[in-house]
Scaffold this active site. Structure first.
Site, PDB file in Angstrom:
ATOM      1  N   GLY A 161       3.032  91.891  68.907  1.00  8.31           N
ATOM      2  CA  GLY A 161       2.901  90.475  68.567  1.00  8.31           C
ATOM      3  C   GLY A 161       4.144  89.942  67.871  1.00  8.31           C
ATOM      4  O   GLY A 161       4.976  90.706  67.355  1.00  8.31           O
ATOM      5  N   CYS A 162       4.262  88.621  67.840  1.00  9.74           N
ATOM      6  CA  CYS A 162       5.470  87.999  67.278  1.00  9.74           C
ATOM      7  C   CYS A 162       5.576  88.209  65.767  1.00  9.74           C
ATOM      8  O   CYS A 162       6.656  88.522  65.244  1.00  9.74           O
ATOM      9  CB  CYS A 162       5.512  86.515  67.623  1.00  9.74           C
ATOM     10  SG  CYS A 162       3.973  85.615  67.360  1.00  9.74           S
TER      11      CYS A 162
END
Length: 356
Positions: A161-162
Site C-alpha cells: 500500500g501507499c
C-alpha cells in the site's frame, strides 16, 4: 527484442490510469489491453483526457476479451488495479485461463489481496480470502527494500500500500541496523486520490478542501503491512511496534509521513543521513538529506524523498512520495523492471511536477 504485452485490469481507476501513463513511455512494454467493466468500449481519453497524446483513439477493453488475449503467444504481464477483496478471484481466473492455454503470465498486483504470505493473517485483517490456494505464488515488498534473492521461489509480485511504502522506506535503515528501541510513532497525511475514483462523504472535494482530519488512529490495517515488511528484512525477523495515525489531506496527490523513534544511543543527524544514503545507494528512487522534504518535490514522480533530524536519543524521519506513482503504479512498474531485467528507471524517468 519485441516489447512485452501488458494487460491492465481495472484500468479506469486512478491507479489504472497511472499505469497507462507510465506504460506509454516504457521502451520495453506495450499495452495489450486496458480492461474495465464500467468503461468497456469507451475511449480511454473519455476517462483520462490527459492521456490524449498517448492513446488518442484507444478504447477500454471488456473482461470478455481477456481469454482471447491469454490464448496468445509469448510472455504477458498482468498488472491488476482492481479493488481489494475482488482482485484475488479475478487473478485466480486469469491464471487458470493462462495455465490452460500455456501462456507465460506474470502478475504484479497493486491490491491488498496477496500482501500477506499467511492466509490466516490476511483473513484476520481483511476477511475471507478470494483465492487462498494462490497465496504462496506471490511475494510482497517495496521494490527498493527487497533483499537479494527475494521471491526467487515464486513468480508473481505485489506492490504494498501507499502508506506502507512511504513508512517502510522511512523506517527500514533504523530497524535493520537496530538503531531504535523497536517502536515507531507515525503520523502520515494522504491526498484524496488514495480513496479511489468514486467520491464518498469524506473524499468529496467540498468536504475535504481546506480541511484535515485523522482517521482510524492506531487501528489502520496498513500498520500490519508495515510491521510485517519491516520484520521480514530485520536480521532476526523482529517486527517493530507500529503506532500509526493516518490523516486525510486537502490535496489530491501525495503522502507525507513523519516518523518518531527513540534511538538506542545518541547518533548525530549527519551520521544517520550517511547511513541512509549508504542503505539506499542501490536505488535511484530514494533520496536522503538532513532537510525535511516538500511534497511538491515528488508528486508525479517515482521518487521518495527522505529527511532526517536527530537530537540526543530522539530521531524524526520524514518521507514524501506520490501515492499513485511510488506508492502504487510506479512501484508496480519497478517490479516489472526487476523481474524482467530491464533498466530500473525504464518508464519511470518522469520528473516531479513541481506545481500541481
Amino acid at each position: 527484442m519485441d516489447p512485452i504485452d501488458v494487460v491492465v485490469l481495472g484500468a479506469n481507476g486512478y491507479v489504472g490510469g497511472e499505469v497507462l501513463r507510465l506504460l506509454s513511455g516504457h521502451p520495453e512494454l506495450q499495452l495489450s489491453a486496458a480492461v474495465s467493466r464500467s468503461q468497456a468500449g469507451h475511449l480511454i481519453t473519455d476517462a483520462f483526457p490527459h492521456l490524449r497524446l498517448a492513446y488518442p483513439n484507444r478504447a477500454f477493453d471488456s473482461f470478455d476479451s481477456v481469454p482471447e488475449i491469454l490464448a496468445g503467444n509469448g510472455p504477458l504481464i498482468l498488472i491488476t488495479a482492481t479493488p481489494h477483496g475482488d482482485t484475488a478471484a479475478l487473478i485466480d481466473d486469469m491464471l487458470s485461463l493462462a495455465e490452460d492455454s500455456e501462456r507465460d503470465v506474470t502478475v504484479v498486483d497493486t491490491s491488498a489481496d496477496f500482501r500477506f504470505s499467511e492466509r490466516e493473517r490476511y483473513e484476520s485483517i481483511y476477511g475471507v480470502h478470494g483465492a487462498p490456494d494462490r497465496v504462496a505464488e506471490f511475494a510482497c515488498h517495496v521494490p527498493d527494500l527487497a533483499p537479494a534473492g527475494f521471491g526467487s521461489n515464486v513468480k508473481h509480485r505485489v506492490q504494498p500500500g501507499c502508506f506502507t511504502t512511504a513508512v517502510t522506506l522511512a523506517c527500514a535503515p533504523l530497524h535493520v541496523h537496530r538503531l531504535t528501541t523497536g517502536m515507531f510513532a507515525i503520523s502520515a497525511v494522504t491526498g484524496s486520490t488514495g480513496s479511489g475514483r468514486n467520491p464518498s462523504a469524506t473524499t468529496h472535494h467540498p468536504e475535504r478542501h481546506s480541511g484535515m482530519r485523522a482517521y482510524k488512529p492506531l487501528t489502520h490495517r496498513h500498520s500490519h503491512e508495515m510491521a510485517a515488511l519491516l520484520g521480514g528484512i530485520h536480521p532476526s525477523g523482529v517486527e517493530p511496534t507500529i503506532a500509526f495515525v493516518p490523516h486525510s489531506g486537502p490535496f489530491a496527490r501525495g503522502i507525507y509521513a513523519t516518523v518518531h523513534a527513540t534511538l538506542t544511543e545518541p547518533v548525530e543527524t549527519e551520521s544517520l543521513v550517511a547511513a541512509y544514503r549508504d542503505y539506499y545507494a542501490h536505488t535511484p528512487f530514494v533520496e536522503v538529506s538532513a532537510e525535511p522534504p516538500n511534497l511538491k518535490e515528488v508528486v508525479g514522480s517515482n521518487l521518495c524523498r527522505i529527511g532526517i533530524a536527530a537530537e540526543g536519543e530522539q530521531v524524526v524521519v520524514f518521507s514524501a512520495i506520490d501515492n499513485l506513482v511510488k506508492g502504487s503504479a510506479g512501484g508496480a512498474i519497478q517490479w516489472v523492471n526487476q523481474l524482467f531485467g530491464f533498466e530500473s528507471t525504464a518508464g519511470l524517468q518522469s520528473p516531479a511536477l513541481g506545481w500541481n
